[in-house]
Design a protein around this motif. Structure first.
Motif, mmCIF file in Angstrom:
data_model
loop_
_atom_site.group_PDB
_atom_site.id
_atom_site.type_symbol
_atom_site.label_atom_id
_atom_site.label_comp_id
_atom_site.label_asym_id
_atom_site.label_seq_id
_atom_site.Cartn_x
_atom_site.Cartn_y
_atom_site.Cartn_z
ATOM 1 N N THR A 193 -3.940 -9.094 11.027
ATOM 2 C CA THR A 193 -2.819 -9.317 10.524
ATOM 3 C C THR A 193 -2.199 -8.265 9.527
ATOM 4 O O THR A 193 -3.051 -7.584 8.966
ATOM 5 C CB THR A 193 -2.867 -10.687 9.805
ATOM 6 O OG1 THR A 193 -3.507 -10.468 8.460
ATOM 7 C CG2 THR A 193 -3.320 -11.858 10.519
ATOM 8 N N GLY A 194 -0.942 -7.987 9.580
ATOM 9 C CA GLY A 194 -0.423 -7.102 8.564
ATOM 10 C C GLY A 194 0.865 -7.544 7.712
ATOM 11 O O GLY A 194 1.418 -8.644 8.321
ATOM 12 N N GLN A 195 1.016 -7.385 6.473
ATOM 13 C CA GLN A 195 2.008 -7.931 5.511
ATOM 14 C C GLN A 195 2.488 -6.756 4.886
ATOM 15 O O GLN A 195 2.024 -5.774 4.211
ATOM 16 C CB GLN A 195 1.106 -9.016 4.716
ATOM 17 C CG GLN A 195 0.726 -10.191 5.537
ATOM 18 C CD GLN A 195 -0.264 -11.067 4.665
ATOM 19 O OE1 GLN A 195 -0.974 -11.740 5.222
ATOM 20 N NE2 GLN A 195 -0.190 -10.941 3.370
ATOM 21 N N TYR A 196 3.835 -6.811 4.766
ATOM 22 C CA TYR A 196 4.664 -6.154 3.556
ATOM 23 C C TYR A 196 4.749 -7.054 2.563
ATOM 24 O O TYR A 196 5.666 -8.037 2.461
ATOM 25 C CB TYR A 196 5.702 -5.490 4.080
ATOM 26 C CG TYR A 196 5.696 -4.398 4.912
ATOM 27 C CD1 TYR A 196 4.440 -3.531 4.753
ATOM 28 C CD2 TYR A 196 6.550 -4.317 5.978
ATOM 29 C CE1 TYR A 196 4.593 -2.272 5.371
ATOM 30 C CE2 TYR A 196 6.379 -3.151 6.882
ATOM 31 C CZ TYR A 196 5.301 -2.243 6.601
ATOM 32 O OH TYR A 196 5.371 -0.941 7.532
ATOM 33 N N GLU A 197 4.097 -6.945 1.357
ATOM 34 C CA GLU A 197 4.483 -8.227 0.423
ATOM 35 C C GLU A 197 5.590 -7.802 -0.662
ATOM 36 O O GLU A 197 6.215 -8.564 -1.115
ATOM 37 C CB GLU A 197 2.904 -7.799 -0.679
ATOM 38 C CG GLU A 197 1.685 -8.560 -0.298
ATOM 39 C CD GLU A 197 1.846 -9.901 -0.043
ATOM 40 O OE1 GLU A 197 1.845 -10.803 -0.697
ATOM 41 O OE2 GLU A 197 1.798 -10.207 1.103
ATOM 42 N N ASP A 198 6.137 -6.578 -0.234
ATOM 43 C CA ASP A 198 7.492 -6.219 -0.794
ATOM 44 C C ASP A 198 8.419 -7.333 -0.180
ATOM 45 O O ASP A 198 9.483 -7.475 -0.897
ATOM 46 C CB ASP A 198 7.701 -4.998 -0.538
ATOM 47 C CG ASP A 198 7.047 -3.911 -1.412
ATOM 48 O OD1 ASP A 198 7.501 -3.618 -2.328
ATOM 49 O OD2 ASP A 198 5.785 -3.852 -1.030
ATOM 50 N N GLY A 199 8.251 -7.659 1.020
ATOM 51 C CA GLY A 199 9.162 -8.681 1.769
ATOM 52 C C GLY A 199 9.185 -10.184 0.860
ATOM 53 O O GLY A 199 10.513 -10.360 0.345
ATOM 54 N N PRO A 200 8.209 -10.918 1.036
ATOM 55 C CA PRO A 200 7.046 -10.692 1.810
ATOM 56 C C PRO A 200 7.203 -11.058 3.468
ATOM 57 O O PRO A 200 8.027 -11.972 3.659
ATOM 58 C CB PRO A 200 5.947 -11.632 1.267
ATOM 59 C CG PRO A 200 6.822 -12.695 0.516
ATOM 60 C CD PRO A 200 8.054 -12.170 0.118
ATOM 61 N N THR A 201 6.768 -10.449 4.084
ATOM 62 C CA THR A 201 6.645 -10.762 5.616
ATOM 63 C C THR A 201 5.611 -10.000 6.338
ATOM 64 O O THR A 201 4.807 -9.328 5.701
ATOM 65 C CB THR A 201 8.111 -10.035 6.170
ATOM 66 O OG1 THR A 201 8.187 -10.742 7.494
ATOM 67 C CG2 THR A 201 8.137 -8.654 6.290
ATOM 68 N N GLY A 202 5.183 -10.518 7.513
ATOM 69 C CA GLY A 202 4.103 -10.092 8.389
ATOM 70 C C GLY A 202 4.059 -10.319 9.752
ATOM 71 O O GLY A 202 5.207 -10.837 10.427
ATOM 72 N N LEU A 203 3.182 -9.981 10.256
ATOM 73 C CA LEU A 203 2.795 -10.402 11.887
ATOM 74 C C LEU A 203 1.286 -10.336 11.711
ATOM 75 O O LEU A 203 0.470 -10.260 11.230
ATOM 76 C CB LEU A 203 3.232 -8.986 12.549
ATOM 77 C CG LEU A 203 2.675 -7.700 12.064
ATOM 78 C CD1 LEU A 203 1.205 -7.364 12.795
ATOM 79 C CD2 LEU A 203 3.668 -6.650 12.454
ATOM 80 N N THR A 204 0.920 -11.103 13.095
ATOM 81 C CA THR A 204 -0.144 -11.418 13.741
ATOM 82 C C THR A 204 -0.366 -10.969 14.871
ATOM 83 O O THR A 204 0.191 -11.197 16.005
ATOM 84 C CB THR A 204 -0.386 -12.934 13.414
ATOM 85 O OG1 THR A 204 -0.073 -13.412 12.144
ATOM 86 C CG2 THR A 204 -1.945 -13.297 13.905
ATOM 87 N N VAL A 205 -1.512 -10.248 15.459
ATOM 88 C CA VAL A 205 -1.955 -9.885 16.378
ATOM 89 C C VAL A 205 -3.090 -10.668 16.964
ATOM 90 O O VAL A 205 -4.184 -10.563 16.457
ATOM 91 C CB VAL A 205 -1.951 -8.129 16.528
ATOM 92 C CG1 VAL A 205 -2.505 -7.800 17.945
ATOM 93 C CG2 VAL A 205 -0.870 -7.557 15.990
#
Length: 478
Positions: free
Chosen positions: A68-80
């Motif tokens: 998983t990766g996240q940009y907490e500044d969003g917050p938003t993210g993705l899952t592989v």
């Protein structure tokens, strides 16, 4: 007028020199332009957050890796979800607005294994970049090549996590996707507001606007393994097995124990923001999606995989009510890793796998709702803050190019008003709203249906401090 030949040669030489200098300048300009970082290149990337948390699912399946990766500044993210070898897959799409990459290819029913990974992402259409980024990483890392039987195949789907959820348009990009892929590991999946579910919500159709996330569940029957994963960003409300709505910011006179059947039965009245006299609304774009994956290690034909996808996807209407509306873009991928051959000794028919996976998916839907929601502090009517301190908070705070908050001092009270293109949650462009002190640097508003608070710290303001906070930076003193 005639020009001497020597002078002409000189002019031509000068012209050639100017051309070379011009080309050099253009090349330097192009190089500098390409070297300029994009708007997200400096964002801190949070990789595999929640993997060690108590809510994370732990299971034994080396073939299946998760990152998983996240940009907490969003917050938003993705899952592989990456598979240890090429696998077979099918897809079932519901709802009115699915956003996918390469999903149509899975509908062709080819028998040979071809799928390498599945990417689930936030960021709406922009997040689809994550799927193609994972595919090119497989090539760049030498895991896949260009020969016809070794070309990487990655599919992906996105959820809508902009609009009323946050005050910026940061999205999961190529860099974040490739970091998550390269950090993927087997046997763990973080449940809740992580990865692609970082800013997911559910229940918007009834105005619940509750925080949601991603969920998972696992079961093994003999040698057969079944795992399910879902990102619940549904227009409908998450419902438990007793029919109760799991999370909801309720209207004024709503019952303490809220049944999904109460809301469904009262429609269309229950779909209106003023139902039961509640007037405090917070508009959310009706763009929602639940994206899901079911994986088994048992071999399955293309027809069996397609039925598995349809059966499990249909079952999700129990845990999300209503499900697959015109404003949802629901997609489910069914995968067979082909590790256990069907036949003697494996007495679990594909239909029974579908039954087990359907029940697991309900578990995963429930696991997606995080325990921590946005809360509102209580105003302290006895707290007196000096005017000199209040003046320190005055100014315009910018969250993004379209969202700003202007704070002023009027008659000894701190007031705030949205000054950008959009509202800042409960602070709108319609007019100033008084901020009520809860602590010296923390303020709230009159209690409404949706919680709200701001915290001042130096030249920044934090709206709804905590897991889903939004940070604005002061750009002007009033």
């Amino acid at each position: 007028m005639r020009i001497k030949r020597d002078n002409f040669r000189g002019l031509r030489a000068i012209g050639a020199a100017i051309s070379v200098l011009t080309l050099a300048a253009c090349a330097t300009s192009a190089l500098n332009a390409s070297a300029e970082p994009d708007g997200q290149s400096t964002l801190p990337a949070l990789i595999n957050d929640g993997f060690e948390g108590e809510s994370a699912l732990k299971f034994d399946w080396p073939m299946l890796e998760i990152g998983t990766g996240q940009y907490e500044d969003g917050p938003t993210g993705l899952t592989v979800l990456k598979f240890g070898k090429k696998v077979n897959a099918a897809v079932d799409a519901r709802g009115g607005g699915p956003g996918t990459v390469n999903a149509e290819y899975l509908k062709l029913g080819y028998t040979q294994p071809e799928l390498d990974a599945i990417v689930l992402s936030g960021g709406s259409w922009y997040g689809l970049e994550a799927a193609t980024a994972v595919n090119t990483a497989l090539l760049d890392d030498g895991y896949r090549g260009g020969h016809w039987n070794n070309v990487g195949l990655v599919v992906g789907s996105i959820i809508y996590d902009f609009g009323g959820r946050r005050l910026n348009e940061i999205y999961p990009d190529k860099r974040l996707a490739q970091l998550a892929l390269r950090a993927a590991k087997p046997g763990v999946f973080p449940n809740g507001a992580f990865g692609a579910g970082r800013s997911a919500m559910n229940g918007g159709i009834f105005g619940c606007n509750a925080r949601s996330g991603q969920g998972s569940a696992f079961r093994q029957v003999g040698d057969v393994k079944i795992a399910v994963f879902t990102v619940v960003n549904a227009l409908g409300a998450v419902t438990d097995r007793d029919g109760n709505v799991v999370a909801c910011h309720k209207g004024t006179n709503w019952p303490e124990t809220l049944k999904a059947s109460d809301l469904m039965g009262a429609a269309p009245a229950s779909l209106q923001p003023d139902w039961n006299g509640d007037k405090d609304t917070q508009e959310f774009e009706r763009k929602n999606t639940t994206i899901s994956v079911v994986v088994t290690n048992r071999t399955m034909s293309p027809a069996e995989l397609q039925r598995l996808a349809v059966q499990v996807h249909t079952s999700m209407a129990r845990g999300i009510q209503p499900f697959a509306s015109e404003f949802d873009g629901d997609v489910l991928y069914a995968v067979s890793t082909n590790e256990v051959e069907a036949g003697p000794g494996v007495n679990l028919p594909s239909m029974e796998i579908g039954v087990a996976a359907s029940e697991l998916m309900w578990d995963a839907i429930l696991a997606a709702v995080p325990p921590q929601q946005v809360t509102q502090p209580k105003a302290d009517p006895y707290l007196v803050i000096p005017s000199s301190t209040l003046r320190e908070y005055v100014g315009t705070y910018k969250f993004s190019d379209f969202a700003s908050l202007t704070v002023r001092l009027e008659d000894g009270n701190l007031v705030a008003e949205a000054s950008g293109e959009r509202d800042v949650f409960q602070i709108t462009k319609a007019g100033p709203r008084r901020l009520l002190a809860a602590m010296q640097d923390v303020f709230t508003v009159d209690r409404g249906r949706y919680p709200f608070s701001v915290k001042f710290t130096g030249d920044t303001v934090i709206v709804n401090p905590g897991r889903w906070q939004q940070i604005g930076h002061r750009v002007r003193h009033e």
